[in-house]
Design a protein around this motif. Structure first.
Motif, PDB file in Angstrom:
ATOM      1  N   GLN A   1      34.147 -12.934  -2.710  1.00  0.00           N
ATOM      2  CA  GLN A   1      32.943 -12.744  -1.928  1.00  0.00           C
ATOM      3  C   GLN A   1      32.692 -11.266  -1.672  1.00  0.00           C
ATOM      4  OE1 GLN A   1      30.567 -14.562  -0.995  1.00  0.00           O
ATOM      5  NE2 GLN A   1      31.192 -16.658  -0.565  1.00  0.00           N
ATOM      6  N   VAL A   2      31.437 -10.924  -1.680  1.00  0.00           N
ATOM      7  CA  VAL A   2      31.005  -9.570  -1.349  1.00  0.00           C
ATOM      8  C   VAL A   2      30.043  -9.671  -0.175  1.00  0.00           C
ATOM      9  CG1 VAL A   2      29.779  -7.524  -2.135  1.00  0.00           C
ATOM     10  CG2 VAL A   2      31.269  -8.757  -3.717  1.00  0.00           C
ATOM     11  N   GLN A   3      30.299  -8.880   0.844  1.00  0.00           N
ATOM     12  CA  GLN A   3      29.393  -8.826   1.983  1.00  0.00           C
ATOM     13  C   GLN A   3      28.571  -7.541   1.885  1.00  0.00           C
ATOM     14  OE1 GLN A   3      32.919  -9.430   2.704  1.00  0.00           O
ATOM     15  NE2 GLN A   3      32.325 -11.534   2.263  1.00  0.00           N
ATOM     16  N   LEU A   4      27.280  -7.679   2.128  1.00  0.00           N
ATOM     17  CA  LEU A   4      26.362  -6.544   2.023  1.00  0.00           C
ATOM     18  C   LEU A   4      25.587  -6.393   3.325  1.00  0.00           C
ATOM     19  CD1 LEU A   4      24.919  -7.387  -1.524  1.00  0.00           C
ATOM     20  CD2 LEU A   4      26.725  -5.739  -0.978  1.00  0.00           C
ATOM     21  N   VAL A   5      25.525  -5.172   3.824  1.00  0.00           N
ATOM     22  CA  VAL A   5      24.801  -4.902   5.067  1.00  0.00           C
ATOM     23  C   VAL A   5      23.880  -3.709   4.851  1.00  0.00           C
ATOM     24  CG1 VAL A   5      24.965  -4.317   7.501  1.00  0.00           C
ATOM     25  CG2 VAL A   5      26.692  -5.799   6.461  1.00  0.00           C
ATOM     26  N   GLU A   6      22.577  -3.968   4.974  1.00  0.00           N
ATOM     27  CA  GLU A   6      21.590  -2.906   4.817  1.00  0.00           C
ATOM     28  C   GLU A   6      21.325  -2.210   6.144  1.00  0.00           C
ATOM     29  OE1 GLU A   6      20.064  -6.428   2.232  1.00  0.00           O
ATOM     30  OE2 GLU A   6      20.955  -6.126   4.222  1.00  0.00           O
ATOM     31  N   SER A   7      20.925  -0.957   6.055  1.00  0.00           N
ATOM     32  CA  SER A   7      20.511  -0.193   7.232  1.00  0.00           C
ATOM     33  C   SER A   7      19.551   0.897   6.786  1.00  0.00           C
ATOM     34  CB  SER A   7      21.728   0.416   7.952  1.00  0.00           C
ATOM     35  OG  SER A   7      22.405   1.309   7.088  1.00  0.00           O
ATOM     36  N   ALA A  98      24.123  -7.682  -5.238  1.00  0.00           N
ATOM     37  CA  ALA A  98      25.250  -7.282  -6.080  1.00  0.00           C
ATOM     38  C   ALA A  98      25.585  -8.375  -7.079  1.00  0.00           C
ATOM     39  CB  ALA A  98      26.466  -6.985  -5.210  1.00  0.00           C
ATOM     40  N   ARG A  99      26.080  -7.943  -8.217  1.00  0.00           N
ATOM     41  CA  ARG A  99      26.593  -8.876  -9.207  1.00  0.00           C
ATOM     42  C   ARG A  99      27.612  -8.155 -10.081  1.00  0.00           C
ATOM     43  NH1 ARG A  99      23.887 -10.917 -14.217  1.00  0.00           N
ATOM     44  NH2 ARG A  99      26.003 -10.517 -14.943  1.00  0.00           N
ATOM     45  N   GLY A 100      28.552  -8.907 -10.586  1.00  0.00           N
ATOM     46  CA  GLY A 100      29.463  -8.356 -11.566  1.00  0.00           C
ATOM     47  C   GLY A 100      28.709  -8.123 -12.864  1.00  0.00           C
ATOM     48  N   GLY A 101      29.148  -7.157 -13.653  1.00  0.00           N
ATOM     49  CA  GLY A 101      28.439  -6.885 -14.892  1.00  0.00           C
ATOM     50  C   GLY A 101      29.203  -5.939 -15.791  1.00  0.00           C
ATOM     51  N   THR A 102      28.599  -5.673 -16.916  1.00  0.00           N
ATOM     52  CA  THR A 102      29.192  -4.713 -17.829  1.00  0.00           C
ATOM     53  C   THR A 102      29.029  -3.305 -17.267  1.00  0.00           C
ATOM     54  OG1 THR A 102      27.136  -4.448 -19.057  1.00  0.00           O
ATOM     55  CG2 THR A 102      28.643  -6.186 -19.789  1.00  0.00           C
ATOM     56  N   ASP A 112      19.718 -12.876 -11.364  1.00  0.00           N
ATOM     57  CA  ASP A 112      20.869 -12.166 -11.932  1.00  0.00           C
ATOM     58  C   ASP A 112      21.947 -11.902 -10.889  1.00  0.00           C
ATOM     59  OD1 ASP A 112      18.727 -10.069 -13.979  1.00  0.00           O
ATOM     60  OD2 ASP A 112      19.760 -11.951 -14.490  1.00  0.00           O
ATOM     61  N   TYR A 113      21.579 -11.938  -9.610  1.00  0.00           N
ATOM     62  CA  TYR A 113      22.467 -11.465  -8.555  1.00  0.00           C
ATOM     63  C   TYR A 113      23.149 -12.605  -7.812  1.00  0.00           C
ATOM     64  CZ  TYR A 113      20.664  -6.863  -9.423  1.00  0.00           C
ATOM     65  OH  TYR A 113      20.352  -5.663 -10.022  1.00  0.00           O
ATOM     66  N   ASP A 114      24.394 -12.355  -7.442  1.00  0.00           N
ATOM     67  CA  ASP A 114      25.209 -13.356  -6.786  1.00  0.00           C
ATOM     68  C   ASP A 114      25.280 -13.179  -5.274  1.00  0.00           C
ATOM     69  OD1 ASP A 114      27.304 -12.747  -9.550  1.00  0.00           O
ATOM     70  OD2 ASP A 114      26.063 -14.532  -9.286  1.00  0.00           O
ATOM     71  N   TYR A 115      25.135 -11.946  -4.818  1.00  0.00           N
ATOM     72  CA  TYR A 115      25.327 -11.646  -3.395  1.00  0.00           C
ATOM     73  C   TYR A 115      24.125 -10.875  -2.861  1.00  0.00           C
ATOM     74  CZ  TYR A 115      30.071 -12.742  -4.833  1.00  0.00           C
ATOM     75  OH  TYR A 115      31.172 -13.360  -5.351  1.00  0.00           O
ATOM     76  N   TRP A 116      23.758 -11.208  -1.621  1.00  0.00           N
ATOM     77  CA  TRP A 116      22.592 -10.603  -1.007  1.00  0.00           C
ATOM     78  C   TRP A 116      22.890 -10.197   0.433  1.00  0.00           C
ATOM     79  CZ3 TRP A 116      17.878  -9.899  -3.466  1.00  0.00           C
ATOM     80  CH2 TRP A 116      17.767 -10.484  -4.732  1.00  0.00           C
ATOM     81  N   GLY A 117      22.250  -9.107   0.851  1.00  0.00           N
ATOM     82  CA  GLY A 117      22.287  -8.740   2.251  1.00  0.00           C
ATOM     83  C   GLY A 117      21.188  -9.453   3.024  1.00  0.00           C
ATOM     84  N   GLN A 118      21.144  -9.174   4.323  1.00  0.00           N
ATOM     85  CA  GLN A 118      20.175  -9.824   5.202  1.00  0.00           C
ATOM     86  C   GLN A 118      18.832  -9.115   5.225  1.00  0.00           C
ATOM     87  OE1 GLN A 118      20.666 -12.844   6.852  1.00  0.00           O
ATOM     88  NE2 GLN A 118      22.355 -12.790   5.396  1.00  0.00           N
ATOM     89  N   GLY A 119      18.778  -7.905   4.743  1.00  0.00           N
ATOM     90  CA  GLY A 119      17.521  -7.177   4.667  1.00  0.00           C
ATOM     91  C   GLY A 119      17.318  -6.214   5.817  1.00  0.00           C
ATOM     92  N   THR A 120      16.490  -5.219   5.556  1.00  0.00           N
ATOM     93  CA  THR A 120      16.103  -4.252   6.577  1.00  0.00           C
ATOM     94  C   THR A 120      14.601  -4.018   6.464  1.00  0.00           C
ATOM     95  OG1 THR A 120      16.582  -2.046   7.508  1.00  0.00           O
ATOM     96  CG2 THR A 120      16.614  -2.230   5.112  1.00  0.00           C
ATOM     97  N   GLN A 121      13.935  -3.989   7.614  1.00  0.00           N
ATOM     98  CA  GLN A 121      12.477  -3.893   7.625  1.00  0.00           C
ATOM     99  C   GLN A 121      12.036  -2.451   7.445  1.00  0.00           C
ATOM    100  OE1 GLN A 121       9.936  -6.392   8.123  1.00  0.00           O
ATOM    101  NE2 GLN A 121       8.628  -4.665   7.524  1.00  0.00           N
ATOM    102  N   VAL A 122      11.093  -2.256   6.537  1.00  0.00           N
ATOM    103  CA  VAL A 122      10.433  -0.963   6.358  1.00  0.00           C
ATOM    104  C   VAL A 122       8.953  -1.161   6.629  1.00  0.00           C
ATOM    105  CG1 VAL A 122       9.780   0.818   4.704  1.00  0.00           C
ATOM    106  CG2 VAL A 122      12.120  -0.087   4.714  1.00  0.00           C
ATOM    107  N   THR A 123       8.418  -0.399   7.552  1.00  0.00           N
ATOM    108  CA  THR A 123       6.999  -0.482   7.884  1.00  0.00           C
ATOM    109  C   THR A 123       6.380   0.899   7.721  1.00  0.00           C
ATOM    110  OG1 THR A 123       7.428  -2.257   9.471  1.00  0.00           O
ATOM    111  CG2 THR A 123       5.306  -1.122   9.628  1.00  0.00           C
ATOM    112  N   VAL A 124       5.346   0.962   6.897  1.00  0.00           N
ATOM    113  CA  VAL A 124       4.666   2.223   6.634  1.00  0.00           C
ATOM    114  C   VAL A 124       3.271   2.139   7.231  1.00  0.00           C
ATOM    115  CG1 VAL A 124       3.945   3.881   4.900  1.00  0.00           C
ATOM    116  CG2 VAL A 124       5.976   2.452   4.503  1.00  0.00           C
ATOM    117  N   SER A 125       2.993   3.008   8.162  1.00  0.00           N
ATOM    118  CA  SER A 125       1.682   3.011   8.817  1.00  0.00           C
ATOM    119  C   SER A 125       0.750   3.985   8.088  1.00  0.00           C
ATOM    120  CB  SER A 125       1.820   3.406  10.280  1.00  0.00           C
ATOM    121  OG  SER A 125       2.319   4.730  10.388  1.00  0.00           O
TER     122      SER A 125
END
Length: 126
Positions: A1-7, A98-102, A112-125
């Motif tokens: 398992q891979v854990q991913l955390v965006e910021s 993330a995913r394993g690959g060559t 294609d990807y096996d692991y995902w983070g929860q996401g981070t919000q980007v707001t452009v005004s």
């Protein structure tokens, strides 16, 4: 398992910049190709950028070429997305994946990807 955390998301004016980070844990980071995707309200998730296990191999969606840069620091187990000249249409939740690959392989499909983070919000005004 891979854990991913965006910021690094937030509110920025059009023309501004943000740098997103995605910290990985759980497995050997250098064994994984990494990608960034985004999902705007009412729209499907779309590919933004990817970097292979080999640091120099990157690929971008057409709409971000020249504005966004993906990079990775294997010593810090982190992938980055530097976003410059942001536009209102860049407003979305940004996800890393993330995913394993060559060593030189990079991938632009969600499936294609096996692991995902929860996401981070980007707001452009505008």
């Amino acid at each position: 398992q891979v854990q991913l955390v965006e910021s690094g998301g937030g509110l920025v004016q059009a023309g501004g910049s943000l740098r997103l980070s995605c910290a990985a844990s759980g497995r050997t980071f250098s064994n994984y190709a990494m990608g960034w995707f985004r999902q705007a309200p009412g729209k499907e998730r779309e590919f933004v950028a990817t970097v292979a296990r080999s640091i120099g191999h990157t690929y971008y969606a057409d709409f971000v070429t020249g504005r966004f840069t993906i990079s990775r620091d294997n010593a810090k187990n982190t992938v980055y997305l530097q976003m410059n000249n942001l536009k209102s249409e860049d407003t979305a939740v940004y996800f890393c994946a993330a995913r394993g690959g060559t060593y030189f392989g990079y991938y632009d499909r969600q499936s294609d990807y096996d692991y995902w983070g929860q996401g981070t919000q980007v707001t452009v005004s505008s």
